[in-house]
Design an enzyme around this catalytic site. Structure first.
Site, short mmCIF file in Angstrom:
data_model
loop_
_atom_site.label_atom_id
_atom_site.label_comp_id
_atom_site.label_asym_id
_atom_site.label_seq_id
_atom_site.Cartn_x
_atom_site.Cartn_y
_atom_site.Cartn_z
N CYS A 18 8.93 0.83 6.70
CA CYS A 18 9.46 1.26 5.41
C CYS A 18 10.55 2.33 5.62
CB CYS A 18 8.33 1.80 4.54
SG CYS A 18 8.85 2.38 2.90
N CYS A 30 10.52 5.16 4.50
CA CYS A 30 9.89 6.47 4.70
C CYS A 30 9.47 6.68 6.15
CB CYS A 30 8.68 6.62 3.78
SG CYS A 30 7.31 5.49 4.17
N GLU A 64 -8.20 -10.23 -4.26
CA GLU A 64 -7.07 -10.79 -5.00
C GLU A 64 -7.52 -12.01 -5.78
OE1 GLU A 64 -2.37 -11.89 -4.18
OE2 GLU A 64 -3.78 -11.70 -2.52
N ASP A 117 -8.09 -8.52 1.84
CA ASP A 117 -6.99 -9.47 1.76
C ASP A 117 -7.37 -10.73 2.52
OD1 ASP A 117 -4.08 -10.10 1.19
OD2 ASP A 117 -4.07 -10.26 3.38
N ASP A 151 -0.89 -7.44 6.74
CA ASP A 151 -2.17 -7.73 6.10
C ASP A 151 -2.94 -6.45 5.76
OD1 ASP A 151 -1.61 -10.42 6.32
OD2 ASP A 151 -2.58 -10.59 8.29
N CYS A 211 4.96 -0.60 -0.13
CA CYS A 211 4.55 0.39 0.88
C CYS A 211 3.34 1.15 0.35
CB CYS A 211 5.69 1.35 1.20
SG CYS A 211 5.23 2.66 2.38
#
Length: 399
Positions: free
Chosen positions: A346, A348, A274, A189, A355, A327
């Protein structure tokens, strides 16, 4: 006979006054021939809807040399002039294939200075390179050896804005061989606070090469602004000082990216990135300077050609993939993810670094599209929706 990778080795050299004068004349003639051929091809299409190819421009060059006005073209080697016509043909081929814009005229002040010599226009013996129309070999600083037994097929001489002279030798490199296959894969990333964040959790610091020399660059630019406009010696000297600062920044940035991409390619079989449209992201006035300094496009280019050299795979995930809001554990998609949120939890119960989580999601998405065989290499020039493209992490002001 085995086919090896063609690789360019670039060296700095120090020409004599006579060699510098000869090369400067060659640069000017190459620019003149390129611009005249471009004008002729443009005129032929505009007025007569006629396409002019390389063979036609080569015949034009022969006729130009016979005129009194352009007789000076005979004073330099003919090979760089023919190569200029070939480069123009390649530019038109890319234009008609919609891979680039329409070729532009070369400028004496803004365009790069270079001339390409094929093997018929230079002699390479016992480690000495002698170009056509020259009596002495070039004084090259051999910073690294050429591959053993390698013979250059082309030699490209260039001079940068700082006045440095370089020669690039294209050879077949038998040392470039595919690396042993491995099962490791990594998601990458890109960012500004950290240059790269890997799916392994490693964060690579952004060196910010331009910021380190920003004060020196500002002083040099102020000195240049105070000089009278024109072709005066004082302005030329001030301009070279500015160019030296820029080349210092570019050299450090290129060296860092080379080391980084070589390490990533050697350590991983599959690399997932990306598909950023950096050209559109540079329209953000607050971040354009930082984005340019990060050189994401140059990083991707290096990563792709080195992966091709060493038998690795680079996968580009679509830019609209919500890597930051997803997530990586349960797959839940967050409705909103403000840019100021660098860590989040999250439903969960998993706490994510923004990042690192994005890098993990990129890796999972890249491996998925690779297995399906679709969407692996989206085009950089266009998007699916035609909307302006902006990476969401790059909208905040540079820290």
């Amino acid at each position: 006979m085995a086919t090896h990778v063609k690789r360019a080795y670039r060296y700095r050299f120090y020409p004599t006054d006579a060699q510098a004068a000869e090369l400067s004349r060659t640069f000017g003639c190459v620019r003149k021939v390129y611009n005249m051929a471009l004008a002729a091809r443009t005129e032929a299409w505009t007025l007569r809807q006629e396409r002019v190819n390389y063979n036609a421009t080569s015949a034009m060059l022969t006729a130009w040399k016979k005129t009194e006005e352009l007789a000076f073209l005979n004073e330099v080697s003919s090979v760089p002039l023919q190569q200029a016509l070939r480069h123009l043909q390649a530019a038109f081929t890319a234009f008609f294939a919609k891979q680039s814009k329409y070729p532009r005229f070369k400028s004496r002040k803004r365009s790069g200075k270079s001339a390409e010599y094929t093997s018929s226009a230079f002699r390479f013996r016992e480690g000495k390179l002698t170009l056509a129309k020259m009596a002495q070999p070039l004084d090259i600083v051999w910073s690294r050896p050429l591959p053993e037994g390698a013979l250059p097929s082309t030699a490209t001489v260039s001079q940068d804005a700082a006045g440095r002279w370089f020669v690039s030798l294209l050879v077949e490199d038998p040392t470039v061989q595919p690396l042993p296959a491995g099962g490791s894969a990594v998601g990458i990333d890109a960012g500004l606070d950290h240059l790269l964040t890997l799916s392994t959790g490693e964060k690579i610091t952004n060196p910010r090469h331009e910021r380190r020399d920003r004060a020196r660059l500002a002083r040099a630019q102020r000195d240049l602004a105070r000089k009278a406009r024109g072709d005066g010696a004082n302005r030329a000297k001030a301009r070279r000082k500015v160019a030296r600062v820029y080349t210092r920044i570019a050299d450090r940035r290129r060296d860092h990216l080379h080391k980084l991409t070589t390490r990533l390619v050697r350590e991983n079989q599959t690399l997932v990135i990306e598909d950023l449209t950096v050209r559109n992201m540079l329209k953000n006035g607050k971040l354009s300077r930082a984005i340019s300094d990060a050189a994401w496009s140059e990083f991707r280019s290096m990563l792709e050609y080195k992966a091709a050299w060493y038998g690795r795979e680079v996968i580009a995930v679509d830019r609209w993939f919500p890597s930051s809001k997803l997530c990586s554990v349960c797959g839940a998609l967050q409705k909103r993810m403000p840019l100021g949120v660098r860590t989040w939890t999250c439903a969960c119960g998993t706490t994510h670094d923004r990042d690192v989580n994005a890098a993990k999601n990129l890796l999972a998405a890249g491996l998925a599209v690779s297995a399906c065989g679709a969407g692996v290499r989206p085009q950089r020039e266009s998007s699916r929706t035609g909307q302006p493209v902006m990476k969401q992490e790059a909208l905040q002001r540079e820290p």
